[in-house]
Enzyme design. Structure first.
Site, mmCIF file in Angstrom:
data_model
loop_
_atom_site.group_PDB
_atom_site.id
_atom_site.type_symbol
_atom_site.label_atom_id
_atom_site.label_comp_id
_atom_site.label_asym_id
_atom_site.label_seq_id
_atom_site.Cartn_x
_atom_site.Cartn_y
_atom_site.Cartn_z
ATOM 1 N N GLU A 1 18.071 1.990 18.348
ATOM 2 C CA GLU A 1 16.690 0.592 17.778
ATOM 3 C C GLU A 1 16.022 0.789 16.133
ATOM 4 O O GLU A 1 16.014 2.452 16.672
ATOM 5 C CB GLU A 1 15.913 0.513 19.180
ATOM 6 N N LYS B 1 12.439 1.636 14.668
ATOM 7 C CA LYS B 1 10.970 2.206 15.929
ATOM 8 C C LYS B 1 9.992 1.143 14.867
ATOM 9 O O LYS B 1 9.762 1.500 13.090
ATOM 10 C CB LYS B 1 10.726 4.010 14.678
ATOM 11 N N ASP C 1 6.755 -0.114 13.975
ATOM 12 C CA ASP C 1 5.618 -0.080 13.395
ATOM 13 C C ASP C 1 4.614 -0.337 13.825
ATOM 14 O O ASP C 1 3.582 -1.051 13.436
ATOM 15 C CB ASP C 1 5.691 0.735 12.182
ATOM 16 N N TYR D 1 8.421 -7.020 19.763
ATOM 17 C CA TYR D 1 9.935 -7.356 20.666
ATOM 18 C C TYR D 1 9.885 -5.984 21.659
ATOM 19 O O TYR D 1 9.157 -4.859 21.662
ATOM 20 C CB TYR D 1 10.879 -6.261 19.355
ATOM 21 N N LYS E 1 13.003 9.803 12.358
ATOM 22 C CA LYS E 1 11.491 9.101 11.501
ATOM 23 C C LYS E 1 12.717 9.067 9.709
ATOM 24 O O LYS E 1 12.895 10.098 9.618
ATOM 25 C CB LYS E 1 10.879 10.147 11.521
ATOM 26 N N CYS F 1 2.302 -1.769 -29.721
ATOM 27 C CA CYS F 1 2.819 -0.811 -29.400
ATOM 28 C C CYS F 1 3.139 -0.209 -29.869
ATOM 29 O O CYS F 1 3.098 1.118 -30.654
ATOM 30 C CB CYS F 1 4.232 -2.287 -30.049
ATOM 31 N N CYS G 1 6.951 1.028 -31.796
ATOM 32 C CA CYS G 1 7.171 -0.180 -32.788
ATOM 33 C C CYS G 1 5.819 -0.467 -34.018
ATOM 34 O O CYS G 1 5.962 -0.636 -35.283
ATOM 35 C CB CYS G 1 7.929 -1.364 -33.052
ATOM 36 N N CYS H 1 4.456 -6.630 -26.580
ATOM 37 C CA CYS H 1 4.505 -6.291 -28.258
ATOM 38 C C CYS H 1 5.114 -7.751 -28.917
ATOM 39 O O CYS H 1 6.404 -8.220 -28.814
ATOM 40 C CB CYS H 1 6.246 -4.882 -27.737
ATOM 41 N N CYS I 1 12.072 -4.332 -32.005
ATOM 42 C CA CYS I 1 11.332 -3.128 -31.783
ATOM 43 C C CYS I 1 12.326 -2.411 -30.669
ATOM 44 O O CYS I 1 13.254 -2.861 -30.212
ATOM 45 C CB CYS I 1 9.806 -3.534 -30.579
HETATM 46 S S1 IVH Z 1 10.849 3.662 23.435
HETATM 47 C C1 IVH Z 1 10.086 7.119 26.596
HETATM 48 N N1 IVH Z 1 11.647 2.544 21.660
HETATM 49 O O1 IVH Z 1 6.948 4.994 19.669
HETATM 50 C C2 IVH Z 1 10.290 6.364 25.445
HETATM 51 N N2 IVH Z 1 9.592 3.119 21.422
HETATM 52 O O2 IVH Z 1 6.705 7.737 19.867
HETATM 53 C C3 IVH Z 1 8.934 5.211 24.623
HETATM 54 N N3 IVH Z 1 8.002 3.115 19.252
HETATM 55 O O3 IVH Z 1 4.471 4.584 21.793
HETATM 56 C C4 IVH Z 1 9.466 5.107 23.715
HETATM 57 N N4 IVH Z 1 10.032 1.965 18.524
HETATM 58 O O4 IVH Z 1 5.008 2.966 20.477
HETATM 59 C C5 IVH Z 1 10.594 3.299 21.715
HETATM 60 N N5 IVH Z 1 12.719 0.639 19.935
HETATM 61 C C6 IVH Z 1 11.206 1.811 20.536
HETATM 62 C C7 IVH Z 1 10.189 2.238 19.832
HETATM 63 C C8 IVH Z 1 9.022 3.172 20.439
HETATM 64 C C9 IVH Z 1 8.302 2.316 18.358
HETATM 65 C C10 IVH Z 1 6.857 3.707 19.329
HETATM 66 C C11 IVH Z 1 6.164 3.519 20.839
HETATM 67 C C12 IVH Z 1 6.426 4.604 21.137
HETATM 68 C C13 IVH Z 1 5.982 5.156 19.943
HETATM 69 C C14 IVH Z 1 6.392 6.610 20.757
#
Ligand code: IVH
Length: 665
Positions: free
Chosen positions: A112, A114, A116, A222, A312, A406, A409, A424, A430
Site C-alpha cells: 500500500e 504510505k 502522509d 483511506y 520510505k 543577455c 549574447c 533575451c 542568441c
Molecule cells: S498500517 C500496525 N498502513 O504510518 C500497522 N499505516 O508509521 C499500523 N500510515 O500511524 C499502521 N499509510 O499514520 C499503515 N498504508 C498504511 C499507512 C500507514 C500511512 C501511517 C499511519 C501510522 C504510521 C506508522
C-alpha cells in the site's frame, strides 16, 4: 406518511451516490443532480424536524462546538511501523521474516502507499458510526467524532446487512493536494497564515473543536486496517480490505498483493513513478505480510509489528546554502534565475543547482545571496528553492538582480507586461536559444536522435557546425569524427541515428519545432485533428481554437510561428532533407477504438504497461489510471489488485493480454 418514505428514499439515494463517488470513484450522476437531491432532503427535514436522525447525510456537521476533547482508550492499540530506507534494509526485513517462519518460499505481501496524513480509528456499532479517535500515543487518543463525521469519504452508516456488530476501521485522514492549494490560496488572499504542507493542514483541521471548520476543509480518508471486531472477516489482509470496501469504506486503489522481494521492489518503483500524479501526498510504501496466520506467528516488537514495514522514499526536502545565482537562457529566450547551492543530497541525488523560477518568485520568497534555503527535489522534476530559513540569515545579505543584457549574447533583456518571465530579445541570434532549440528538436520525445545529446549540441553550436535544426542533416561524418571525444565509429553511429530519425510522426515533428506553449499533447491534438502539415500551417487563429486543448494564447503562438519566413525556411529544408511521416488515414479503420477508455493493471506476460498503452492509443483509445463506470475494459495481468475487484463490482469487461492483442489486430 408519504413524506416519511420520501425522506428515507432520498437518504438511501444520497448514500448510494456518496458510495459510488467516494469509494468506487464511479459517480452515476453529475454533481448538480446530487446537490438537487441533497437540497430536497434538507427542505423536507426542515419541514419535519422530528424525522431528523444523526446518520442522515445532512447531519455531518453537528449542532454545536465541543468545549474540550475527551479521551478515548483504544481497545486494540494503534501501533506504529518500522522503517526501511533502502533496498538492503528492505531485503533484511524479508529475510528476518523468512528466518522466523522457517519458510523460504516467496512471502506474499499486501502493498500500500504510505499516506502522509493522520492515523484515525473509526468505530461502528450495528453499522452506525459511533466514535472516531486520533492515534494519540497509540493507547489513548482524542475523540474527534464530530470532525470525522464531516468527511464525505467516511460513511456514517455501513452498507449491506452482513456487517459485524462492532467494527473498528483504521486508516489515514489526509488533505488532497488540490484542497490544500485552494486552502492556502484563500489564506494568501486574506493575508492569513498558510499551512506548510497538506499533512499540517489536515492535522490543524482535526484539532478543531468546532466541526464547521473541518467541514470546510475538504479532508479525505483511506482505510488500511482494522481494530476491534466481533467476527473474523477474512483470513488475510487484502481480502479484509475488499470486504471493508463492500461495507462502504474507501480503500486505496493502488493496494496490491504481491509475492516476493523483486515484485515488492517493482511495486515500490511503480508507486515512486506515479507519486507526483496522485492527488494526495505519500512518503513511501507499506508492506504487510498478507496472511493473518503468519502475522500472528510473527507478532510484535515493542510498538511495531514484525510483519509490516514502511519503506520510505528518499527525503524530498533539505536545507543548504545559496552561494550564487546564474541566469539561464531557455529555448524561448526566457531568463531563469538558477540557484548555485552548496551540494546537498536530496530526493535521491546530489543537487548543486536549483531553479528559482522567476524574479517574482525570488521577491515573494524574499531570497537573498548568502541565505540558507530549503531545496525540494520531487521525482524527476527540476529541483527548486522552496523557501528561506529566516532564522539562519546572516547579518549581511545581497539582493538578487536580473541582468539588463543577455548573459549569453548581450542582447537587451525585455519583460512583456503581465508576464513573469524576462526574455533575451536576441532570438536565434542568441547561441543559448539556438542550442536549446536544437537540444529540444533532438530529444527523445521529439525527433529522438540517439547520441545527439546536450553536450554534443553545445559543442557543435560553439564550433559553428550547426546553426539551425536543418543543419543537423548536413553534418559531415569526417568533421564529426574529428570532434572532442568522438571517433569514426561514434560519428558513423550518430549519422545512422540521424538517418533513422527522418521517419517520424507528424505529432513528433510539430512538437520538435519548439513552438511556444506547444507541448506533446497539443502537438498530438493538432496532428490528429488537422491531419496534415499543410493544414496546420495554413490554419487561421480562429480555427486553431477549435482544436481540443487549444485556447487563444496557444493559437496565437502557432499562427505567428507559421507566419515567420525563417521558420518556414527551416521547415522546407527539413522536408527537403527527407523528414517524412506516414499519412494519417482519416477513415475510422485505424482508430477503431476511438471513444473507448481502458485501464491497465498488473503484470502482463510479454509486454510492459507502457507498451500496452501505446498499442491502445495508436487505435485511438484512451488509457486511464482508474476504473470507473465509463471504463470500456480492464486489461488485467498477473497480481492485479483492487482495480480488478472494482472492475468486477462495476461489471466492467476484463481482458487479458491475448484479448488485448485480438482487440488491436
Ligand atoms: S498500517 C500496525 N498502513 O504510518 C500497522 N499505516 O508509521 C499500523 N500510515 O500511524 C499502521 N499509510 O499514520 C499503515 N498504508 C498504511 C499507512 C500507514 C500511512 C501511517 C499511519 C501510522 C504510521 C506508522
Amino acid at each position: 406518511m408519504d413524506y416519511k418514505n420520501k425522506i428515507e428514499a432520498l437518504r438511501q439515494r444520497i448514500n448510494e451516490h456518496n458510495y459510488r463517488y467516494y469509494v468506487l470513484d464511479a459517480p452515476l450522476v453529475p454533481d448538480v443532480e446530487y446537490d438537487r437531491l441533497f437540497r430536497e432532503l434538507q427542505q423536507l427535514e426542515l419541514e419535519h424536524p422530528e424525522l431528523i436522525v444523526a446518520d442522515s447525510p445532512t447531519q455531518r456537521v453537528g449542532a454545536k462546538p465541543l468545549a474540550e476533547f475527551s479521551q478515548v482508550t483504544h481497545s486494540v492499540p494503534m501501533l506504529s511501523l518500522d522503517n526501511a530506507f533502502d533496498e538492503e534494509e528492505f531485503a533484511a526485513f524479508d529475510k528476518r521474516i523468512k528466518d522466523r517462519l522457517k519458510q523460504y518460499d516467496d512471502i506474499v505481501f499486501a502493498c500500500e502507499p504510505k499516506l502522509d496524513g493522520l492515523a484515525v480509528s473509526i468505530r461502528y456499532e450495528m453499522g452506525d458510526l459511533v466514535q472516531a479517535a486520533t492515534r494519540g500515543d497509540g493507547y489513548v487518543g482524542e475523540d474527534i467524532t464530530h470532525n470525522i463525521r464531516t468527511i464525505h469519504a467516511v460513511p456514517l452508516q455501513l452498507r449491506g446487512n452482513d456487517y459485524p456488530k462492532v467494527l473498528e476501521v483504521r486508516g489515514e485522514v489526509f488533505m488532497p493536494k488540490m484542497s490544500f492549494e485552494a486552502l492556502n490560496a484563500k489564506a494568501r488572499e486574506k493575508g492569513e497564515k498558510q499551512f506548510a504542507n497538506p499533512r499540517n493542514a489536515a492535522a490543524g483541521s482535526l484539532r478543531q473543536l468546532d466541526p464547521r471548520v473541518a467541514a470546510q476543509r475538504q479532508l479525505s480518508f483511506y482505510c488500511y486496517g482494522m481494530g476491534d471486531c466481533d467476527i473474523e472477516i477474512a483470513t488475510d489482509h487484502v481480502a479484509t480490505l475488499q470486504q471493508l470496501q463492500l461495507w462502504g469504506m474507501r480503500v486505496n486503489e493502488l493496494t496490491e498483493g504481491v509475492a516476493g522481494l523483486d515484485a515488492c521492489q517493482q511495486y515500490y518503483q511503480h508507486i515512486l513513478d506515479v507519486r507526483d500524479s496522485l492527488d494526495y501526498e505519500i512518503d513511501g510504501v507499506v508492506y504487510k505480510v498478507n496472511d493473518y496466520a503468519l502475522q500472528e506467528t510473527l507478532g510484535f516488537v515493542s510498538r511495531a509489528p514484525r510483519w509490516a514495514i514502511a519503506y520510505k522514499f528518499p527525503a524530498q526536502e533539505e536545507i543548504t546554502e545559496l552561494l550564487g545565482v546564474d541566469f539561464q537562457v531557455g529555448r524561448t529566450g526566457a531568463l531563469t534565475p538558477v540557484a548555485r547551492l552548496k551540494p546537498v543530497f536530496v530526493g535521491g541525488v546530489t543537487v548543486s543547482n536549483a531553479t528559482l523560477h522567476n524574479m517574482d518568485e525570488v521577491e515573494r520568497k524574499d531570497i537573498h545571496l548568502g541565505d540558507t534555503v530549503i531545496v525540494r527535489r520531487a521525482g524527476d522534476v527540476i529541483p527548486e528553492v522552496l523557501a528561506v530559513v529566516k532564522a539562519k540569515r546572516p547579518d549581511k545579505v545581497q539582493a538578487i538582480v536580473m541582468p539588463s543584457q543577455c548573459p549569453v549574447c548581450g542582447s537587451d533583456v525585455e519583460r512583456e507586461e503581465g508576464e513573469a518571465a524576462a526574455r533575451c530579445s536576441g532570438g536565434l541570434y542568441c547561441a543559448a536559444q539556438r542550442k536549446e532549440a536544437i537540444k529540444h528538436y533532438a530529444s527523445r520525445k521529439a525527433m529522438d536522435i540517439e547520441g545527439l545529446g546536450d553536450k554534443l549540441v553545445e559543442q557543435m553550436v560553439n564550433l559553428d557546425m550547426i546553426n539551425t535544426v536543418a543543419d543537423i542533416y548536413q553534418l559531415d561524418v569526417v568533421k564529426v569524427a574529428g570532434m572532442e571525444r568522438m571517433a569514426m565509429k561514434s560519428a558513423q553511429n550518430l549519422m545512422d541515428a540521424i538517418e533513422d530519425s527522418k521517419k517520424t510522426t507528424l505529432a513528433k515533428f510539430i512538437y520538435a519545432l519548439g513552438i511556444r506553449e506547444v507541448g506533446e499533447a497539443t502537438a498530438k491534438s493538432l496532428a490528429r485533428e488537422l491531419g496534415t502539415l499543410t493544414k496546420i500551417k495554413s490554419a487561421t487563429e480562429e480555427s486553431l481554437q477549435d482544436i481540443s486543448d487549444i485556447g487563444p494564447i496557444v493559437a496565437a503562438h502557432l499562427y505567428r510561428f507559421f507566419r515567420q519566413a525563417h521558420n518556414l525556411e527551416v521547415i522546407d529544408a527539413l522536408l527537403a532533407a527527407g523528414i517524412h511521416w506516414p499519412k494519417l488515414k482519416t477513415s475510422d479503420a485505424d482508430l477503431s477504438l476511438k471513444g473507448k477508455t481502458y485501464v491497465i493493471t498488473g503484470t502482463l506476460p510479454s509486454m510492459t504497461r507502457d507498451e500496452a498503452k501505446a498499442l491502445l492509443e495508436a487505435k485511438g483509445a484512451k488509457v486511464a489510471g482508474s476504473v470507473s463506470k465509463k471504463t470500456s475494459g480492464l486489461i488485467a495481468g498477473e497480481a492485479a489488485g483492487s482495480k480488478l475487484t472494482k472492475a468486477q463490482q462495476l461489471g466492467v469487461e476484463i481482458l487479458d493480454e491475448a484479448d488485448l492483442k485480438a482487440l488491436i489486430n
